[in-house]
Design an enzyme around this catalytic site. Structure first.
Site, PDB file in Angstrom:
ATOM      1  CB  THR B  15     -10.173 -19.508 -10.525  1.00 14.02           C
ATOM      2  OG1 THR B  15      -9.480 -20.356 -11.441  1.00 14.02           O
ATOM      3  CG2 THR B  15      -9.450 -18.181 -10.410  1.00 14.02           C
ATOM      4  CB  ILE B 137     -18.100  -4.308 -11.273  1.00 11.51           C
ATOM      5  CG1 ILE B 137     -16.756  -4.378 -11.975  1.00 11.51           C
ATOM      6  CG2 ILE B 137     -18.644  -2.892 -11.298  1.00 11.51           C
ATOM      7  CD1 ILE B 137     -16.866  -4.104 -13.470  1.00 11.51           C
ATOM      8  N   GLY B 188      -3.073 -14.639 -19.693  1.00  6.46           N
ATOM      9  CA  GLY B 188      -4.214 -15.229 -18.987  1.00  6.46           C
ATOM     10  C   GLY B 188      -5.495 -14.432 -19.109  1.00  6.46           C
ATOM     11  CD  GLU B 191     -11.919 -19.568 -21.430  1.00  4.99           C
ATOM     12  OE1 GLU B 191     -12.257 -20.563 -22.098  1.00  4.99           O
ATOM     13  OE2 GLU B 191     -12.690 -18.968 -20.648  1.00  4.99           O
ATOM     14  CE  LYS B 206     -19.215 -12.088 -18.273  1.00 10.77           C
ATOM     15  NZ  LYS B 206     -17.865 -11.625 -18.688  1.00 10.77           N
ATOM     16  N   GLY B 303     -11.384 -12.670 -12.182  1.00 11.76           N
ATOM     17  CA  GLY B 303     -10.316 -12.891 -11.205  1.00 11.76           C
ATOM     18  C   GLY B 303     -10.844 -13.523  -9.933  1.00 11.76           C
TER      19      GLY B 303
END
Lengths: 429, 429
Positions: B15, B137, B188, B191, B206, B303
């Site tokens: 992706t 971001i 989507g 998962e 993160k 994304g």
């Protein structure tokens, strides 16, 4: 040449200047570590040597003679915090003498930015101006670097704290414009002469700077359409809220196939939009890029320490550049001069409040007038009338401004319509 | 050496890899201009040469053999988009072979970041990891550069899109957890095996990366307190809203005099807080610095194109660094290893929902139990009871977690209390 410090001359020791000195004092160790070298403020230009200062500064640093800074070959960096267009000659002289320049001067960057950046490039130096827009919010650097892979499609900013403070008080606390303004003045969020803020000029300066960078074009300040908030009624804010909106003073820049659009005006913003949550004196910039989608940067748009935070971030970058001998490593001007699209060519949705005779046929006439100009209506509020007068609020779908203006002219001629009280644009996203 | 292009090897074409290639294609001219040099993708590691791809790529670029990339001396930059800890050996090999590394791998940077950054420094190179947190971001670069003049005091992030999507649907559309999860999966945003997201592990990875950078400390992933949202009831979201809050899964890092605090847990956030407006799959990071005050960065946390936007921003930086021969100009690790403060030493306000016997004296008993532990109450809701059972919602003022836990233990022993249904922390700013 191995040097032991980067030497700085400061022009101005007012609010922001004191903030810069304060930050250099309280975070000195961290700043040295990030810059990789000591930073030493060698001279500070002031108007009055005896004036009490908000920060402790050795009196031997102060001077009233700008040439002591500009002509000192040891000084590598000039930080210009005088403000106003009179500072231009000093900035130019500093660049000609191969000094890096950092400035918080939005008037200067908005009206002379492209020319100064060229002068910097021609002298193998650079101008840093993070603090000229959005106070402490990182905007310039993210637009130049973090979003560098994007074609920027649109900027929507709340970039004037005074007006946002007033609008927030009017909205959340049902205050009238004049009361909110008086509060803003009492709390230091509005100047005693607040015209530049209220009329949108301050936001237009900042939009010019941001749009120049985002759209890689010289922006001529007088091509920005500007409308302020002085005539805004609390009544319209209440109606807006009833329809699911708040009213904000927005600075909008877009790049379209036919050119740029640049405008500052109050607009209805959906309550679910991230900009709707930007309250009181805070600022934010919403950016749409063709890769990243939509991002927003939020924070304090003014203040000594926030603005100082941006100045010192620039200073760390400059110090690192000097320390690593990167001559002019990161300038990137290819300022085109893109066409600006006239406002009437834009598509906008409109909010409209009008007073009508309370008689049959008036609403049908209204609806016809809009329909003839192909302007379709999205939302309507008509409350029970008082004294033979009905107040009607309409929100249109997005149409060419030309069509809307034609419809507006036609309903104004219509005998049942007593007055068009308010007209504002609406943004949807 | 004058070179005509910076050459790139890509590990992975899923992706994000496809997003990176797409951006390099559609914005090629601008990227070249910002980088100051051509960027050429020379080789792409894939598992299956024949698999259909979301982007047009010359088949001659594809390889299944990683050494064709790692051992190619012409390749300057390795972009690692394989994900997972297995990628570590390739990243290390790339650094040892003096290649710059860009990665979107949060697991890797969270667990091995400090060690990899040291290896990079020892080889005169650097690792760029903007895409490892927050998708498109800008977070890493602003923390390193724009806020570089600040001592960072606190980070509060909504950095997991799956859980934020679920919580937003539960809040704004009155959905139950399981229905919202099913919707998230269908669209989507979650998962099929969403445990890492729901249990807070993804957010904790993160947070480890962000906290390491913000607090200049190695973060040991297992010192992050983690609590997910699987047990969250829609009922609590409704009560929260009644009290003026929404519930978000927050990742919080703070530096206090006695050490760091690191935690991921659901918390009540005031509706007027900028984080409350972060809806659906969007992410945001709220940062408090000692100079800037409070700023927030908002946008798409995942994304192909948003994450690709961050990867290509890093690539532009690397290309510029290579082009200007700045060997390792901008690495800045001085990773300390700071103490982590145990959760019970923190001060928190708590939201508490419990079921009590509907009989006199129960509420007084409750109030006494809190009062004995010096926990004072800020808000109380008690609705009309059903079937002899009263539901009571309390919000405490901020107290040491130790005290609150003692009060909680004491009321649980109290005979009038049938069950403590929910306990959540509350943030005020």
């Amino acid at each position: 040449m191995v040097r032991d410090a980067v030497k700085v001359g400061l022009l101005g020791l007012g609010t922001v200047g004191a903030g810069v000195m304060k930050i250099l004092q309280i975070n000195s160790e961290q700043i040295r570590s990030r810059a990789g070298i000591n930073i030493e403020v060698k001279k500070i230009l002031v108007r009055d040597l005896k004036k009490p200062r908000a920060v402790e500064v050795e009196s031997s640093l102060l001077t009233t003679n700008v040439t002591e800074i500009l002509e000192d070959p040891e000084i590598d960096v000039v930080i210009e915090l005088m403000g106003g267009l009179a500072a231009r000659v000093h900035v130019e002289e500093a660049l000609r003498r191969k000094k890096y320049v950092i400035t918080a001067n939005k008037d200067l960057m908005a009206t002379a930015g492209a020319s100064l950046l060229r002068l910097a490039r021609d002298n193998g130096r650079n101008i840093y101006y993070e603090a000229s827009v959005g106070g402490g919010i990182p905007l310039i650097r993210p637009l130049k670097h973090s979003l560098g892979a994007n074609k920027i499609l649109r900027l929507v900013g709340i970039i004037n704290g005074t007006t946002n403070y007033i609008l927030t008080r009017m909205d959340l606390e049902n205050m009238e414009f004049n009361d909110a303004l008086a509060e803003a003045q009492a709390r230091g969020f509005a100047e005693q002469n607040p015209e530049n803020d209220l009329e949108g000029k301050d936001a237009a300066y900042k939009l010019s700077i941001l749009a120049g960078l985002a759209f890689n074009s010289q922006i001529h300040f007088d091509t920005v359409n500007v409308e302020g908030i002085s005539n805004l009624k609390q009544r319209d804010i209440l109606y807006a809220r009833e329809l699911g909106f708040t009213i904000k003073l927005l600075a909008i820049g877009e790049e379209r196939a036919d050119g740029l659009t640049l405008r500052v005006h109050p607009a209805l913003v959906p309550l679910t939009h991230p900009l709707a949550g930007v309250l009181y004196e805070n600022n934010a910039l919403y950016v749409e890029g063709n890769a990243v989608g939509e991002v927003m940067f939020y924070g304090p748009g003014a203040g000594a320490l926030p603005t100082g935070s941006s100045v010192v971030a620039d200073l760390i970058d400059v110090a690192r550049t000097i320390n690593h001998h990167v001559e002019n490593g990161i300038i990137e001007i290819a300022f085109h001069d893109k066409k600006v699209v006239p406002l009437e060519e834009l598509e906008s949705a409109f909010y409209l409040r009008l007073l009508a005779e309370d008689q049959s046929g008036v609403f049908a006439g209204l609806a016809n007038a809009f329909s003839e100009e192909m302007v379709s209506l999205d939302m309507i509020i008509q409350k029970r009338s008082r004294e033979g007068e009905a107040e009607i609020v309409l929100v249109t779908h997005a149409e060419k401004e030309k069509s809307f203006n034609a419809a507006l002219a036609s309903i104004q001629k219509f005998s049942g319509i007593k007055a068009v009280k308010s007209v504002y644009r609406v943004i949807r996203k």
